[in-house]
Motif scaffolding. Sequence first.
Motif, PDB file in Angstrom:
ATOM      1  N   GLU A 178       0.859  -1.180   0.000  1.00 41.83           N
ATOM      2  CA  GLU A 178       0.000   0.000   0.000  1.00 41.83           C
ATOM      3  C   GLU A 178       0.892   1.226   0.000  1.00 41.83           C
ATOM      4  O   GLU A 178       1.931   1.255   0.659  1.00 41.83           O
ATOM      5  N   SER A 187      -7.928  -0.277   3.457  1.00 43.53           N
ATOM      6  CA  SER A 187      -6.641  -0.141   4.133  1.00 43.53           C
ATOM      7  C   SER A 187      -6.818   0.448   5.536  1.00 43.53           C
ATOM      8  O   SER A 187      -7.689   1.286   5.753  1.00 43.53           O
ATOM      9  N   CYS A 190      -3.278   5.824   2.427  1.00 40.76           N
ATOM     10  CA  CYS A 190      -3.212   4.874   1.312  1.00 40.76           C
ATOM     11  C   CYS A 190      -4.223   5.238   0.220  1.00 40.76           C
ATOM     12  O   CYS A 190      -5.415   5.365   0.477  1.00 40.76           O
ATOM     13  N   GLN A 226      -2.899   0.564  -4.193  1.00 47.09           N
ATOM     14  CA  GLN A 226      -2.501  -0.767  -3.747  1.00 47.09           C
ATOM     15  C   GLN A 226      -1.917  -1.510  -4.947  1.00 47.09           C
ATOM     16  O   GLN A 226      -2.419  -1.382  -6.065  1.00 47.09           O
TER      17      GLN A 226
END
Length: 316
Positions: free
Chosen positions: A276, A301, A306, A309
């Motif tokens: 992430e 997340s 974040c 990903q």
Amino acid sequence: MEFYNKIGRLALGSRMRRLTELHMDQASKVYALYNVEMQSKWFPVYYTLCNGEEKTITQIAQEIGHSHPSVSIIVKEMTKKGIVKESPYKGDGRKNYVMLTEKGMSYDERLQEQFLDVNAAIEGALAETQHNLWKAIEEWEYILEQRSLDKRVIDAKKQRESKDILIVDYDPKYQPAFKQLNEEWITTYFKMEEADYKSLDHAKEYILDKGGYILFALDKGEPIGTCALIKKDEDTFELAKMAVSPLAKGKGIGSLLGNAVIERAKSVGAKKLYLESNMILKPAISLYQKLGFKKVIGNPSPYERCNIQMELNLVK
């Protein structure tokens, strides 16, 4: 020549400059043979105008591959000698057309004869050499266009410095560095979150005891970078908590750590790596892409920061 033999390829640029100066000096004597008042550096500009066309300095610069200021200086020098003249550019008063004068045009017949003789002389000189200089120059220009010398030096610098970097596993004595390195970069761009404190303050319980790993990059025994592998399940690990000291930026530490954790994940039978990050961290995203990670839509997340990903499949 003793200097160049001693210092070798380090003086490549200086050696080429010496060759250029030697060639220019001898070329000036050639022009004198044909009673042409010309300097070697003027010739490309002259050649673009020899068919009687009017051109702007910008057009000439683009055609001969020189900079605009360089051509501008040459045109001024040739103007003083009466070889070219400038006239206002009709479309834009800030620009001028450049063209040959009668004096400049009068050189044509003599230069045509000179071209024939110089070409024959150059071909004869090339025939005496083991290596074709013209082709070598073309090749050298091509590779520098593909990747510039300064970037090649940066790569060589990273490679040299990386030989002194040792990648080691977690040791309790490196725990303060694990937290400091990560906290330093996180607070530079974001804010520390609850999940950060869990993994950074309790690395053994949160990462190691659950089957994960933490690696460190040491420079003369000092931790300058770190990266963790957090076990998600039997097949998947998360690449997390990668941090490099600002003092070690540009040494390729991130790449060394990234490759090291990938190899570690493979060695323990992992099939997939997950991470992430945030898209404002462009160097980091670029590194992950070079390592083979691709953007995916993952699970929610625990980190507010974040917004991207990525995954890397370890099984082909």
